[in-house]
Design an enzyme around this catalytic site. Structure first.
Site, PDB file in Angstrom:
ATOM      1  N   SER A 144     -89.406  19.260  64.443  1.00  0.00           N
ATOM      2  CA  SER A 144     -90.158  19.787  63.312  1.00  0.00           C
ATOM      3  C   SER A 144     -89.436  19.413  62.028  1.00  0.00           C
ATOM      4  O   SER A 144     -88.204  19.231  62.025  1.00  0.00           O
ATOM      5  CB  SER A 144     -90.269  21.311  63.419  1.00  0.00           C
ATOM      6  OG  SER A 144     -90.683  21.887  62.204  1.00  0.00           O
ATOM      7  N   TYR A 157     -85.822  29.299  64.046  1.00  0.00           N
ATOM      8  CA  TYR A 157     -86.601  28.124  64.453  1.00  0.00           C
ATOM      9  C   TYR A 157     -85.991  26.846  63.893  1.00  0.00           C
ATOM     10  O   TYR A 157     -85.802  25.863  64.615  1.00  0.00           O
ATOM     11  CB  TYR A 157     -88.046  28.278  63.979  1.00  0.00           C
ATOM     12  CG  TYR A 157     -88.960  27.153  64.405  1.00  0.00           C
ATOM     13  CD1 TYR A 157     -89.404  27.056  65.713  1.00  0.00           C
ATOM     14  CD2 TYR A 157     -89.380  26.178  63.489  1.00  0.00           C
ATOM     15  CE1 TYR A 157     -90.239  26.024  66.119  1.00  0.00           C
ATOM     16  CE2 TYR A 157     -90.215  25.149  63.882  1.00  0.00           C
ATOM     17  CZ  TYR A 157     -90.642  25.072  65.192  1.00  0.00           C
ATOM     18  OH  TYR A 157     -91.470  24.050  65.579  1.00  0.00           O
TER      19      TYR A 157
END
Length: 246
Positions: A144, A157
């Site tokens: 990501s 995250y």
């Protein structure tokens, strides 16, 4: 003409929905036999039906990736049945909490690291020997932009994806003298349930679908794809090299 992944064995984690589901379907369409791993049995069964409609085949593996002994058992079963693994897609992930680091509870932190990082290390550890038995083992780990933009309130995250990228790059360097190629795929904002949970006010129709993203990932799995240690940025439609700071 045979499809590009005919007779290849491809393992996909997080295959019951979202990008993982779409990637599993795309790999099956390209001719691979898909070993679909996920916690949700219903989603796996829907995937199996969709793959069968394409004329493909799948093995369904209901497994929580925090069950690390389960990953070991899966590797043993694949070795016994196929004697190799041709494609590994490390897709499964959890989004974790959106809050200041000081407010993140230890169990929430531990779950994100367990699924997004430690499970992928166990996959490398257990599936690596099977990938080396393939004539063209391919591993792709989904990351990501959070790994590099250090956005506030997305600490667990972002940290997990940064760790995963380094893990994958190290694995790529450790397999340079083998037929294995290891790369990272950053899909960017995609029309998934996880994205909607993190960005509830966003219009999902402005985002690419998982199916669109999956089509761009499949080429990284082909025996003809020889790059390793790179990151494919879907937003740019470009394969990028990592460079150390000057």
């Amino acid at each position: 003409m045979a499809p590009p992944l005919a007779d290849r064995i491809a393992l996909v984690t997080g295959a019951s929905r979202g990008i993982g589901y779409a990637v599993a379907l795309a790999l099956a369409r390209a001719g691979a036999h898909v070993v679909a791993v996920a916690r949700t049995v219903g989603g796996l069964e829907e995937l199996d039906d969709a793959i069968r409609r394409l004329g493909g085949s799948a093995t369904l593996v209901p497994l929580d990736l925090k069950d690390y002994d389960g990953i070991t058992r899966l590797a043993a079963a694949l070795n016994e049945r196929y004697r190799r693994l041709d494609v590994l897609i490390g897709n499964a992930g959890v989004g974790g909490p959106s809050s200041p680091l000081e407010h993140v509870e230890p169990p929430a932190w531990d779950e994100v690291i367990a699924v997004n990082v430690t499970a992928n290390w166990h996959l490398i550890r257990q599936m690596g020997p099977l990938l080396r038995l393939s004539d063209a083992g391919r591993a792709v780990f989904l990351s990501s932009s959070s790994a590099s933009n250090a956005k506030a309130y997305r600490g667990p995250y972002a940290a997990s994806k940064a760790a995963l990228e380094v893990l994958a790059r190290i694995y790529a360097n450790e397999t340079l003298s083998t037929p294995v190629r290891v790369n990272i795929f950053a899909p960017g904002p995609t029309r998934t349930r996880m994205r909607a949970a993190v960005m509830p006010g966003e219009d999902p129709t402005t985002l690419p679908t998982p199916e669109q993203v999956a089509e761009a990932l499949v080429p990284l799995c082909l025996p003809s794809f020889q790059e390793t240690g790179k990151l494919y940025d879907y937003a740019q439609r470009k394969l990028l090299s990592f460079r150390a700071p000057a």
